[in-house]
Design a protein around this motif. Sequence first.
Motif: not given
Length: 516
Positions: A157-159, A162-163, A184-187, A199-203
């Motif tokens: 995700f960009t922001d 939203t993530r 679930i990991l937050s990156l 710069p933001h992710g759901i893994y």
Amino acid sequence: MADHLESRIRDYLADHLELLESNLTLISREYKLDNEFGAGGFIDILARDAFGHFVVIEIKRSDQAARAAIHELQKYVALLRADQGLRPDQVRAILVSTHWHELAVPFSEYLKISDVPTEGFILVAEQSGVVTSATVYRANELAQPLIASCCQDLILFTDVATRDANYPRVISAAQRAGLSDFFILSLDYRGDNQKVIFPHGIYLVFSSPFQTMSAREIRATKRRISWDAEIEPADENFLVEFRRKLGFMGDSNEIGNPEKLATILSSGWQVAVAHRAGRYSTNQQLLSNRDLVIAATRQEGGAAYYLTSTASPKYSPSWLKLKQSARDVLVGDDHWGAVFRGILAEVARTRPNATVSVNIYNPARIVLGLAKLFRYKDMSYLPKLQVVVEDSAEIHLYHGELAWNGQAVTMSAQQWLTRAFGSANDFLFKQHFGLVHEDEAAARQLLGLASFVVEIANVGGTNQKISLLESSNGRLRRTAPQNLPTGSIAQFVETNGQFGFSLLEELSNVSTGWVD
């Protein structure tokens, strides 16, 4: 523990065996176990207890993968039994380590299937090697093991807002896809690389639902989610179903795996556990958030090209997992795949209580393997296979590697790459998209290289027998070892120096630094 520290700990424990158990008597430190085809090794400490049992004491190296440590322990126990002609009830094993995070699950699995009594000890040691504490490790009591699948999913995700707002959708989609044990990991990227635009992710990481299902439930699940048997690894079917349930989300979507996550985390990203479901939630006291991150990046259990595992036909979940993982790892080597399936089928049919320990490395990248070999004399990039099968009656070893037919290579590397892959550039293209395994067999054959598997049956016994294994109609066929190719890989390199020079030159022309 660094290697030099481990050796100091070994020497200290050898002189203070009472820290582990009273009345242990030292037989030897670094007890050598010889075996054909280089399958031997050294037991860190060999002792005897008050009842006359041989006690194998192994110290896990800091750079050694957990399942590799279990494989080595089981192999050494098997070879000691063969060396001394011992029954399982005459041998014990002790595994010691200063860290047990990665050992917890594989050690617990091993205890359930091994016929040899085995204990674990948590050590506290000084840099001098002095052991100040040795505590018995209490193994996890999971009904079925939680094994993080190598099939993982990443949504970028960009922001951050939203993530964070999309976590509930991801959790719901995972549950509707049939996943119960997942986390679930937050990156979040904290580095300074300007090329990182999301710069933001759901893994998403999950343990295969099949770990806790009966055969009937597995069949029903496959029907429900339209299982595709051609998809490899098989767990990727769950990600396909997860994506169907999730629909469009995020700015970028990628398939994940332990290697990719480990790279991400070493490149300026921060990770946190955002959600735990199923047994990952109920076992929070047993498995910390740190343990989950370790599990998600753990590579020793198996990935696209390597597998280290210990299982038994009597423990069906891990046996099924072994067969599935091996199928994925052996892609690109049909001979090894058929022989390995034959070994497992024969063991399940004739020795259902046996313990089977497997160590396979099959990158199916002969170009890389030969380039590393010619430049650095490094054989670690070449495929290898080792299986130890042990029960109360006998011990069998299976050893596989590449051999050479002895015929000198007369073509240049450019001609070889063209005949095998289309061209050097075609090879690089196929490697980038993970397709080089499709041409692996043909590429080897052009150079007179082929994989083989040798069985050493009844290891150490008076009736020990060595056979070359082939597969015919799903059954193993044994022939005399004289049928092996005549040359070794070392002889191939020594004989074909000009080909090696042209290979390194060709690769440097098409991709600077590729071999390095």
